[in-house]
Scaffold this active site. Structure first.
Site, PDB file in Angstrom:
ATOM      1  CG  HIS A 190      -1.733   1.191   1.445  1.00 44.28           C
ATOM      2  ND1 HIS A 190      -3.056   1.270   1.083  1.00 44.28           N
ATOM      3  CD2 HIS A 190      -1.432   2.401   2.002  1.00 44.28           C
ATOM      4  CE1 HIS A 190      -3.537   2.461   1.392  1.00 44.28           C
ATOM      5  NE2 HIS A 190      -2.569   3.169   1.961  1.00 44.28           N
ATOM      6  CD  GLU A 191       1.854   3.319   3.621  1.00 44.45           C
ATOM      7  OE1 GLU A 191       2.029   4.430   3.084  1.00 44.45           O
ATOM      8  OE2 GLU A 191       0.827   3.032   4.263  1.00 44.45           O
ATOM      9  CG  HIS A 194       0.409   6.121  -0.475  1.00 45.10           C
ATOM     10  ND1 HIS A 194      -0.706   6.684  -1.051  1.00 45.10           N
ATOM     11  CD2 HIS A 194      -0.022   5.567   0.697  1.00 45.10           C
ATOM     12  CE1 HIS A 194      -1.762   6.492  -0.276  1.00 45.10           C
ATOM     13  NE2 HIS A 194      -1.374   5.811   0.787  1.00 45.10           N
ATOM     14  CG  HIS A 200      -5.898   6.552   0.890  1.00 51.53           C
ATOM     15  ND1 HIS A 200      -5.585   7.607   1.702  1.00 51.53           N
ATOM     16  CD2 HIS A 200      -5.065   5.544   1.261  1.00 51.53           C
ATOM     17  CE1 HIS A 200      -4.618   7.266   2.539  1.00 51.53           C
ATOM     18  NE2 HIS A 200      -4.271   6.017   2.279  1.00 51.53           N
TER      19      HIS A 200
END
Length: 479
Positions: A190-191, A194, A200
């Protein structure tokens, strides 16, 4: 091994979205294979992902300070580990000006503090600091990760309960060993999302669906302490996914390019042209898709238009007439990775804002999107029409740029020595001059601008295909 699972998962998701089995690549080195027990036993050499061990100038005690712990609600600097990591990464790789780095970091000093019941030395953050694209995550779930291909299924089916006397149960979603592995690997992915510029989403990895990342690699799921369910067969629709918009972003991301992909135009920017109540979008590399944000939808995109084909994907319910009056925000993406954000679509396209009546002419000009935040003291708007457009007895002969670490002003000089100043004279004394080829009828066709809080740098584009140098700070702001 966790990083190879990211690759396998992402490649499969891209293929399911009919975008080819493309994926980000790792820096590799020729070394003894570590991804398989067989390679270790036989000493087989392979080209495998290289892991860099980076040290900071901080002590372990400083890194594990509760004031830096992201999960500590009373922390005075909950995001401090991101800055510390960014400084350490820059000091280690020593990138050149303008060189982009994409780095995903596992914080090896993460620790479950049994006294405060907090994971210290850990932060789940991702984003960009200048040209450094960085994602960080703690190593507090590392004990549950598979270390080779042979351990993937055993690791994702290990129901050993999490003993909080020794290790943490992150967000109460890692109550067993396999759940800790799925959460740790998935949250770090998930990071990393980013890091690649993903926001998101309403579903998928960029929501919190990564807690079931294990399902992509299994046919049956084990007992879950998180849902208190006994598990069972795994269907494809129950798996974790990358959102469709994430896959579209990956399709044009430089880290996902394939050797046979066509060479893209150097200009990756997106231009918006408001006229007659509509907005025309253009990009040298082509428009990939447009994200649409409703007034009450926050920062999560629920509707978008894919190009080419202009197939609109609207996952929200049908809008009522009252909703259509709400503020509409759009974000247009180019194949080159450029972005154009329009904060108020209706305002930009309205006649009052978009149309400018040219004095002395029966023509109407269209005003574009404002650049810079106008947040500095003394900032004021400047607007003028080139006098050469109003009078036919003069032509633009040169442009003088006044700049230092940002652009202070631009002076347009005509062949009759008349002048027009946009902004003010500042920065370098006398400024820098860019001469126009008057004999060949050269004229300005556009500007390339880098801006953020102010106008960092600007470049002139001409009808002869020439470009001026980039005056100001060429690495500041965004294009």
């Amino acid at each position: 091994m966790a990083a190879y699972l990211w690759q396998a998962f992402t490649a499969e998701q891209m293929w399911r979205n009919k975008l080819g089995r493309r994926v980000f690549r790792f820096e590799e080195e020729w070394t003894t294979g570590a991804a398989s027990h067989r390679d270790r036993d036989h000493g087989t050499l392979r080209s495998e992902a290289r892991v860099h061990i980076i040290r900071t100038d901080k002590t372990v005690a400083e890194l594990r300070d509760l004031n830096l712990a992201q999960q500590n609600p009373k922390a005075s600097d909950a995001g401090g580990l991101y800055g510390i990591t960014a400084d350490a990464v820059r000091d280690y790789f020593k990138p050149l000006p303008g060189q982009k780095l994409y780095v995903s970091v596992l914080l090896l000093d993460a620790h479950w503090d049994t006294n405060s019941k907090t994971i210290v030395g850990h932060a789940a953050l991702g984003g960009r600091v200048g040209d450094l694209h960085l994602g960080i995550f703690g190593s507090h779930c590392l004990q549950s990760y598979p270390s080779s291909f042979e351990e993937i299924v055993p690791a994702f089916t290990d129901c050993t309960p999490t003993d909080t006397a020794h290790v943490g149960n992150d967000c109460n979603e890692a109550g067993s060993s396999w759940e800790a592995a799925s959460l740790g690997i998935g949250a770090h992915l998930h990071e990393t999302g980013h890091l690649f510029g993903l926001p998101h989403r309403e579903s998928g990895v960029m929501a919190r669906d990564f807690v079931v990342l294990n399902r992509t690699f299994l046919t049956r799921e084990a007992y879950s302490t998180r849902t208190r369910s006994r598990g069972g067969p795994v269907a494809q629709e129950d798996e974790c996914t990358w959102h469709r918009l994430d896959c579209l972003r990956f399709r044009s991301h430089p880290c996902f390019r394939l050797p046979n992909d066509p060479v893209l135009h150097l200009d990756d920017s997106v231009q918006g042209w408001p006229m007659d109540g509509t907005l025309t979008l253009t990009a040298a590399t082509g428009i990939a898709y447009v994200e649409i944000f409703a007034g009450d939808g926050g920062d999560v995109c629920r509707a978008w238009i894919e190009l080419p084909g202009a197939n609109e994907n609207n996952n929200s319910s049908s809008s009522s007439s009252s909703k259509r009056k709400e503020k509409l925000r759009i974000s247009a993406k180019s194949y080159g990775g450029g972005t154009l954000d329009v904060d108020d679509f209706a305002k930009l396209c309205s006649k009052e804002e978009a149309c400018v009546k040219l004095p002395g002419l029966s023509k109407t000009a269209f005003r574009g999107k404002k650049l810079g935040m106008s947040a500095m003291d003394g900032s004021e708007p400047h607007e003028f029409v080139f006098s050469s457009a109003l009078r036919q007895d003069r032509v633009l002969s040169k442009i003088v740029f006044y700049h230092g670490s940002a652009v202070d002003g631009i002076e347009f000089v005509y062949d009759d020595d008349s002048r027009q100043l946009l902004g003010k004279k500042g920065g370098k004394k006398g400024g820098d001059v860019f001469d126009m080829d008057v004999r060949r009828g050269e004229y300005i066709t556009g500007f390339f601008v880098r801006s953020g809080f102010w106008i960092d740098a600007i470049q002139v584009l001409t009808s002869l295909g020439r470009r001026s140098p980039l005056f100001g700070n060429p690495h500041g702001g965004d294009p």
